[in-house]
Every structure is written in C-alpha cells, then in structure tokens.
Design a protein around this motif. Structure first.
Motif, mmCIF file in Angstrom:
data_model
loop_
_atom_site.group_PDB
_atom_site.id
_atom_site.type_symbol
_atom_site.label_atom_id
_atom_site.label_comp_id
_atom_site.label_asym_id
_atom_site.label_seq_id
_atom_site.Cartn_x
_atom_site.Cartn_y
_atom_site.Cartn_z
ATOM 1 N N SER A 183 -9.703 -5.864 2.731
ATOM 2 C CA SER A 183 -10.001 -4.905 1.765
ATOM 3 C C SER A 183 -10.419 -5.304 0.551
ATOM 4 C CB SER A 183 -8.790 -3.798 1.583
ATOM 5 O OG SER A 183 -8.429 -3.442 2.819
ATOM 6 N N GLY A 184 -10.817 -6.607 0.413
ATOM 7 C CA GLY A 184 -11.337 -7.199 -0.982
ATOM 8 C C GLY A 184 -10.372 -7.819 -1.815
ATOM 9 N N LYS A 191 0.796 -1.105 0.159
ATOM 10 C CA LYS A 191 0.063 -0.123 0.112
ATOM 11 C C LYS A 191 0.695 1.091 0.037
ATOM 12 C CE LYS A 191 -3.588 0.333 2.881
ATOM 13 N NZ LYS A 191 -4.436 0.522 4.185
ATOM 14 N N ARG A 192 0.268 2.129 -0.847
ATOM 15 C CA ARG A 192 1.096 3.520 -0.784
ATOM 16 C C ARG A 192 0.057 4.605 -0.778
ATOM 17 N NH1 ARG A 192 4.937 2.865 -4.904
ATOM 18 N NH2 ARG A 192 6.397 1.997 -3.272
ATOM 19 N N TYR A 193 0.379 5.690 -0.080
ATOM 20 C CA TYR A 193 -0.637 6.965 0.154
ATOM 21 C C TYR A 193 -2.043 6.168 0.190
ATOM 22 C CZ TYR A 193 3.577 8.963 -1.596
ATOM 23 O OH TYR A 193 4.814 9.533 -1.800
ATOM 24 N N GLY A 194 -2.303 5.078 0.982
ATOM 25 C CA GLY A 194 -3.693 4.808 1.233
ATOM 26 C C GLY A 194 -4.126 3.884 0.159
ATOM 27 N N GLN A 195 -3.643 3.717 -1.123
ATOM 28 C CA GLN A 195 -3.981 2.904 -2.193
ATOM 29 C C GLN A 195 -3.197 1.533 -2.262
ATOM 30 O OE1 GLN A 195 -6.550 3.818 -4.163
ATOM 31 N NE2 GLN A 195 -6.803 5.788 -2.574
ATOM 32 N N TYR A 196 -3.954 0.585 -2.391
ATOM 33 C CA TYR A 196 -3.393 -0.689 -2.431
ATOM 34 C C TYR A 196 -2.606 -0.788 -3.828
ATOM 35 C CZ TYR A 196 -4.935 -2.722 1.805
ATOM 36 O OH TYR A 196 -5.152 -2.939 3.198
ATOM 37 N N LEU A 197 -1.327 -1.226 -3.881
ATOM 38 C CA LEU A 197 -0.532 -1.631 -5.372
ATOM 39 C C LEU A 197 -0.740 -2.879 -6.053
ATOM 40 C CD1 LEU A 197 2.912 -0.421 -3.566
ATOM 41 C CD2 LEU A 197 0.967 0.926 -4.671
ATOM 42 N N TYR A 198 -1.518 -3.604 -5.309
ATOM 43 C CA TYR A 198 -1.757 -5.240 -5.890
ATOM 44 C C TYR A 198 -3.095 -5.565 -5.773
ATOM 45 C CZ TYR A 198 3.414 -5.259 -5.429
ATOM 46 O OH TYR A 198 5.019 -4.597 -5.745
#
Length: 398
Positions: A112-113, A77-84
């Motif tokens: 988070s699904g 995760k980066r800046y609250g967003q998942y990378l994968y």
C-alpha cells in the motif's frame, strides 16, 4: 500527399531513467514531517538500549508508537485506513505478531506504499525470515550461522571473536547514504543474507568483504559454507514498484547505542576511530527509507504550440510545439529544484518518433521543443525517468 489530418495527442506517462525498474506512484505534494511509525519490539528494554536511533527519528518529527510484538492491541489498519506511515520490526525472535497483524498484513502494508525497517539477528524466527524472503532477501538457512571474517573483523578485547565485523563496503550513492562520506567502518554482528537474483529491486547497501563467510562460529566447518565473500549482504534495501522503501538488516545490534558509541579499528589497519560509522550510516539510511531524501514530484506539465500559451486538444502534422514540466525533490523540510541532465521526453506511437533530452533552467523547470512528425495517428508525450535512489515519477495527461 492528401491534406494534413488532425493528429490527436494524448499526454501520458512521466517517468525518469534509473537503474531500478519501478512503476509509478503518486505522493501528496505536501510532504509530511510528522509521520507516525509503529515500532514492534521483542523487549521493551530496546527502547533504552537503542534510544539514540529512536531519538534521531523523533527529532526529525516522527511520532513513534512502541509496542511489544505480541501485544494483542496491535492493528495497522482500521476501517480500511492505515494508522501508520512506517513500520519498524525490532523483534527478530517473534514467531507471531499480536492483534490483527500477520505476515500478510505486513506485506499488504508495504504493497500500500508504506515503508518498513526489519532487523534480523542470530535468533531470527521463521516469521522474520519469511517477511525478508518476500522482500527479495534470503537469510542463511543455517539458523546457527553468523557472519565471520578472519581478515575483516574489528579489533576487540575478545580474542578469537571474529563475528564482530568492521565493514566499509558501502553502496556508492549520495542519495541513499547522504553526501557526507562515511569515514569509520560500520560494526556488524549478526546473520548474513543473499539477494534473490530474480528480484531486480533489491540492493546491497552494506556488504561483507571477500574474506567473509557464514557459518556456526562455535563449531568446526564440516561442509563448505553456502554464503561466502562479497555475495553476503549485511544490510540491503528495496524500493518497491509503488516506491515504498524497505531496509533489511541481519543485525539488531547495528542500531544499538553500544555500537553507535563504540570505537572501531579494523584488523590490519592503523586507522583507529573514536566512534564507529553506525550512527551516521543508520541515520542517513533511515532518511532515505522514510522519503526524506530521493523523493521527487512533478508539477505543471504543459505542452502548447510555439508562440501560444493554451494547451490544444489536437496538433496537426508539422506543428512546432513546446513541452515543459517542473520537477522538485524533498529536502526533508521543503521542496527544492531537482537538477539533472538525463530527463527525456518521447513523442510516442507504438515506438518513439521523437526522443528529446530536456533542458533545465537549474530551478526545477525542464523544457524542449520539436516538430510534430509527418505521421497520422494517436500519439503520447511520454517521459520515462527512473534513477537509482529516487522515487519514480509517473504522470499522465490527456
């Protein structure tokens, strides 16, 4: 009775009737085919020793990012967003992950699904065991134990080695394992696990036989084994309440090129197979895990009075109304009509006043009509549909 008053109608939840009690989760209507998956490895040599499995994922449009499990640059995760979109843990011996990832991060990823494949082995660490336990799977507490089956092992050149299991105890589900029947047994060498009885979301997809047990294969039994027979699961899956999917295997070798290509003959059987069922089993199961099959969406929810086309904000008692919804299933490349005969709608206020099974035109459209009951109050149109192997649909409309 006094003159009919207006009945306010709220269109709420759309589900589907299944064997697993899931809560709703929303997916994008455009299913991606180029999802990104983080693969954490104990050793980079696994990229070549398990290359067939990885190649099947890449051939289906997945972008794999390989890293050692202790790589300090790991971040999901980066800046609250998942990378994968998915995570593959082929690192059974890892006692910690590198970078910012830890057990809580893995569980948050699933919460988070997102989807997860986890492979244990005879050297499975506490970290891997604890992640599995949080998903409803308990590996044998005896760290020296492996699954042994003196009546269900695979014939091999190793005399007396009964830890190479030839299992054909598959879950009976075309959604989860595909419509093509698995003919050859699956080869399994690893550790067994049991399912947490309090977790109704976890399912066995590959079981041990009634003659199997879990013990140290190099020593004599001093006490009865804690895991025996068909209670031993070799591979299990979970569909979480948010529709995230998890696969847990007690064998990393299950995914290996060696077992994919190996011939198999189960002891006591005359049937010899030039190739084990491992590749078909793992490939089809991975399609389900990554939502290439059994993934539903509902669109164009609609209700109106019979003879009209506009959706009213209110209905009056004894009005005749009709209701429809379109349901589609992702085929791996496109959305196709979902066809079933068990989708129901409730007209609901505290309890269902009307329960109707929806008719389908076999092209994705489900519909019915009924009369508003002679009861004043605030109602819901409510469809609850859950079905084994399929994502749960849950939509609301006021």
């Amino acid at each position: 009775m006094a003159a009919p008053k207006s009945v306010a109608v709220f269109f709420a939840v759309l589900n589907l009737i299944s064997l697993l009690p899931f809560i709703a989760f929303s997916f994008s209507p455009d299913q991606p085919t180029d999802r990104k998956i983080l693969v954490l490895l104990d050793d980079l040599s696994l990229k070549s020793s398990h290359s067939i499995f990885f190649n099947t994922l890449q051939s289906r449009g997945f972008d794999l990012d390989f890293k050692l499990a202790d790589d300090p640059s790991i971040a999901v995760k980066r800046y609250g967003q998942y990378l994968y979109d998915g995570l593959v843990l082929f690192s059974p011996s890892a006692d910690r992950f590198g970078g910012s990832l830890n057990i809580e991060g893995v569980l948050d990823f699933v919460d988070s699904g997102h989807d997860l494949i986890l492979a244990g082995d005879s050297n499975a660490s506490d970290l891997i065991r604890n992640i599995a336990a949080e998903c409803g799977v308990e590996f044998d507490e005896d760290t020296s134990a492996m699954v042994i089956d003196h009546a269900g092992y695979a014939v091999s050149e190793t005399e007396g080695d009964h830890t190479l299991i030839a299992s054909d105890e598959f879950i009976q589900s075309d959604v989860i394992l595909g419509s093509k029947k698995l003919e050859a047994p699956v080869l399994f060498k690893g550790i067994g696990h049991s399912l947490n009885p309090e977790n109704s979301l976890v399912l066995k997809v590959l079981s041990a036989s009634s003659s199997a047990y879990s013990a140290n294969p190099t020593s004599k039994l001093s006490n009865p084994p804690s895991l025996t027979g068909t209670s031993i699961s070799l591979v299990s899956v979970v569909q979480a309440r948010n529709n995230a999917r998890i696969m847990i295997s007690g064998s990393l070798g299950l995914f290996s090129n060696r077992l994919f290509r190996s011939g198999v003959q189960k002891i006591g059987s005359l049937n010899k197979y030039e190739k084990s069922g491992n590749e078909q089993f793992v490939t089809e199961l991975s399609k389900w895990i990554f939502h290439e099959r059994g993934h539903l969406k509902a669109v164009h929810l609609k209700h109106n009075k019979i003879g009209e086309t506009e959706e009213p904000s209110i209905y009056r008692i004894n009005d005749d109304l009709e209701f429809s919804v379109e349901i589609f299933e992702w085929s791996g490349t496109s959305w196709v009509p979902y066809v079933a005969n068990d989708v129901q709608v409730q007209f609901y206020m505290m309890s269902p006043y009307v329960l109707k099974t929806l008719s389908t035109n076999q092209k994705g459209l489900y519909h019915t009509s009924f009369k508003v009951p002679d009861v004043y109050g605030v109602f819901q149109f409510k469809i609850e549909y859950q079905r084994l192997g399929y994502t749960t649909l849950s939509l609301s409309k006021q």
